[in-house]
Design an enzyme around this catalytic site. Structure first.
Site, PDB file in Angstrom:
ATOM      1  N   TYR A 254      44.256 -57.113  44.613  1.00 49.13           N
ATOM      2  CA  TYR A 254      45.585 -56.845  44.047  1.00 49.13           C
ATOM      3  C   TYR A 254      46.231 -55.601  44.714  1.00 49.13           C
ATOM      4  CZ  TYR A 254      48.944 -55.690  40.280  1.00 49.13           C
ATOM      5  OH  TYR A 254      50.117 -55.575  39.355  1.00 49.13           O
TER       6      TYR A 254
ATOM      7  N   SER B  86      53.395 -51.894  42.267  1.00 47.23           N
ATOM      8  CA  SER B  86      52.626 -51.391  41.250  1.00 47.23           C
ATOM      9  C   SER B  86      52.243 -49.943  41.533  1.00 47.23           C
ATOM     10  CB  SER B  86      51.406 -52.445  41.303  1.00 47.23           C
ATOM     11  OG  SER B  86      50.416 -51.714  40.458  1.00 47.23           O
TER      12      SER B  86
HETATM   13  P1  NDP Z   1      52.988 -61.819  33.417  1.00 45.25           P
HETATM   14  O1  NDP Z   1      51.553 -62.427  33.457  1.00 45.25           O
HETATM   15  O2  NDP Z   1      53.607 -61.678  32.065  1.00 45.25           O
HETATM   16  O3  NDP Z   1      53.975 -62.590  34.453  1.00 45.25           O
HETATM   17  C1  NDP Z   1      53.632 -62.871  35.680  1.00 45.25           C
HETATM   18  C2  NDP Z   1      54.542 -64.051  36.094  1.00 45.25           C
HETATM   19  O4  NDP Z   1      54.484 -64.488  37.233  1.00 45.25           O
HETATM   20  C3  NDP Z   1      54.713 -65.386  34.982  1.00 45.25           C
HETATM   21  O5  NDP Z   1      55.899 -65.342  34.552  1.00 45.25           O
HETATM   22  C4  NDP Z   1      54.220 -66.423  35.524  1.00 45.25           C
HETATM   23  O6  NDP Z   1      54.987 -67.647  35.735  1.00 45.25           O
HETATM   24  C5  NDP Z   1      54.553 -65.986  37.168  1.00 45.25           C
HETATM   25  N1  NDP Z   1      53.878 -66.560  38.571  1.00 45.25           N
HETATM   26  C6  NDP Z   1      52.296 -66.245  38.511  1.00 45.25           C
HETATM   27  N2  NDP Z   1      51.775 -67.064  39.435  1.00 45.25           N
HETATM   28  C7  NDP Z   1      52.907 -67.769  40.042  1.00 45.25           C
HETATM   29  C8  NDP Z   1      53.123 -68.786  41.246  1.00 45.25           C
HETATM   30  N3  NDP Z   1      51.974 -69.012  41.775  1.00 45.25           N
HETATM   31  N4  NDP Z   1      54.394 -69.261  41.122  1.00 45.25           N
HETATM   32  C9  NDP Z   1      55.477 -69.053  40.136  1.00 45.25           C
HETATM   33  N5  NDP Z   1      55.323 -68.260  39.290  1.00 45.25           N
HETATM   34  C10 NDP Z   1      54.207 -67.393  39.283  1.00 45.25           C
HETATM   35  O7  NDP Z   1      52.768 -60.254  34.267  1.00 45.25           O
HETATM   36  P2  NDP Z   1      53.754 -59.015  34.317  1.00 45.25           P
HETATM   37  O8  NDP Z   1      54.979 -59.264  33.790  1.00 45.25           O
HETATM   38  O9  NDP Z   1      52.948 -57.870  33.859  1.00 45.25           O
HETATM   39  O10 NDP Z   1      53.764 -58.995  35.866  1.00 45.25           O
HETATM   40  C11 NDP Z   1      54.912 -59.060  36.573  1.00 45.25           C
HETATM   41  C12 NDP Z   1      54.860 -58.177  38.000  1.00 45.25           C
HETATM   42  O11 NDP Z   1      54.727 -57.076  37.640  1.00 45.25           O
HETATM   43  C13 NDP Z   1      53.824 -58.678  38.653  1.00 45.25           C
HETATM   44  O12 NDP Z   1      54.018 -59.016  40.146  1.00 45.25           O
HETATM   45  C14 NDP Z   1      52.631 -57.724  38.486  1.00 45.25           C
HETATM   46  O13 NDP Z   1      51.771 -57.430  39.540  1.00 45.25           O
HETATM   47  C15 NDP Z   1      53.699 -56.461  38.277  1.00 45.25           C
HETATM   48  N6  NDP Z   1      53.119 -55.158  37.728  1.00 45.25           N
HETATM   49  C16 NDP Z   1      52.818 -55.474  36.090  1.00 45.25           C
HETATM   50  C17 NDP Z   1      52.303 -54.259  35.987  1.00 45.25           C
HETATM   51  C18 NDP Z   1      52.346 -54.204  34.181  1.00 45.25           C
HETATM   52  O14 NDP Z   1      51.709 -53.283  33.791  1.00 45.25           O
HETATM   53  N7  NDP Z   1      52.342 -55.329  33.514  1.00 45.25           N
HETATM   54  C19 NDP Z   1      52.131 -53.135  36.324  1.00 45.25           C
HETATM   55  C20 NDP Z   1      52.627 -53.210  37.887  1.00 45.25           C
HETATM   56  C21 NDP Z   1      53.061 -54.238  38.329  1.00 45.25           C
HETATM   57  P3  NDP Z   1      54.112 -68.932  35.355  1.00 45.25           P
HETATM   58  O15 NDP Z   1      53.007 -68.569  34.539  1.00 45.25           O
HETATM   59  O16 NDP Z   1      54.952 -69.882  34.706  1.00 45.25           O
HETATM   60  O17 NDP Z   1      53.919 -69.544  36.511  1.00 45.25           O
END
Ligand code: NDP
Length: 256
Positions: free
Chosen positions: A159, A146
């Site tokens: 985070y 991130s």
């Molecule tokens: P979303 O909330 O859209 O996606 C997060 C995903 O993680 C979901 O598909 C969810 O699936 C999965 N997830 C969360 N917890 C678990 C768990 N315990 N077990 C299995 N799957 C899990 O967020 P983003 O796409 O924005 O984020 C994706 C990554 O990118 C993250 O690591 C985030 O920190 C990082 N990021 C995002 C940024 C942004 O601006 N959006 C910026 C910087 C980093 P489900 O609900 O089915 O479990």
């Protein structure tokens, strides 16, 4: 014959959190380059929809419902992928959450939940796929950091700690597994339009406009901005690239 630089046909990729957001953007890119995909998430309905979309690209795609913080579930997930898709070449550790509170307001359960979901999960999944990658003669691991791998944030202490940790974990695995021909890299997304940041935009006053002002590209990122970096880091094109942390941020991190 040398494999084509950006071709992934015959390869199998696991994408945690591949059922939406940045993970789905990466899964689409990998599938378009020819990789079969295992989508890992907790929400079965969301995963089923993502798998249907990926299968339409013309690759094999399966959903594995698993909580990536659960070591036994992660071991079962890796065994299922190897059994059903035949091998494991690529792992994208993308699952992540945030709990927005200042350090003095965050309780220990919240701290643990964020660290376990964002950082410990990458350790568990990487360890679970390592034997298959080593046996196959190589592999690619892509960890999602991130901007908070670089910067601090008053509202995101756990985070930011998890995302800083991801970079050091990436470097350590890159050193440990280079001899096994496993390349391990991190991607540092800027501000991307997903469910995660939709909530942030509601909770943090003025965030939307501050991101626009600070980002040289003058826009929020889209999930499909992540297909290219996923293919690069998962393909022979990056065979001499390991231990890096590459911003995909429209220039956010170089803006003074
Ligand atoms: P979303 O909330 O859209 O996606 C997060 C995903 O993680 C979901 O598909 C969810 O699936 C999965 N997830 C969360 N917890 C678990 C768990 N315990 N077990 C299995 N799957 C899990 O967020 P983003 O796409 O924005 O984020 C994706 C990554 O990118 C993250 O690591 C985030 O920190 C990082 N990021 C995002 C940024 C942004 O601006 N959006 C910026 C910087 C980093 P489900 O609900 O089915 O479990």
């Amino acid at each position: 014959m040398k494999p084509a630089l950006f071709t992934l046909s015959g390869k199998v990729a696991i994408v945690t959190g591949g059922n939406g957001g940045i993970g789905l953007g990466m899964a689409r890119g990998l599938a378009e380059a020819g990789a079969d995909i295992a989508v890992v998430g907790r929400d079965a309905a969301k995963s089923t929809a993502a798998v249907a979309e990926l299968a339409r690209i013309g690759v094999r795609a399966i959903s594995v419902v698993a909580d990536v913080t659960d070591q036994a579930a992660v071991a079962t997930m890796a065994a299922r992928v190897a059994g059903e898709l035949g091998r494991i070449d690529i792992l994208v550790n993308n699952a992540g959450i945030n709990i927005r509170k200042p350090p003095h307001a965050l309780d220990i359960a919240e701290w643990n939940r964020v660290i376990q979901t964002n950082l410990t999960s990458a350790f568990l999944c990487s360890q679970a796929v390592y034997p298959a990658m080593k046996a196959a003669g190589g592999g690619k691991i892509v960890n999602i950091g991130s901007m908070m791998s670089i910067f601090g944030a008053s509202f995101a202490p756990a985070y930011a700690a998890s995302k800083g940790g991801i970079v050091q974990f990436t470097r350590s695995c890159a050193c440990a597994w280079a001899a096994d021909n496993i390349q391990v890299n991190a991607v540092l997304p800027g501000w991307i339009d997903t469910d995660l940041t939709k909530r942030a935009r509601q909770e943090i006053d003025g965030l939307h406009d501050r991101v626009l002002q600070r980002t040289p590209a003058a826009r929020w990122g889209e999930i499909d901005d992540f297909g290219g970096i996923a293919v690069f880091l998962a393909s022979p094109a990056s065979d001499f690239v390991t231990g890096t942390a590459i911003p995909v941020d429209g220039g956010y991190s170089i803006m003074g």
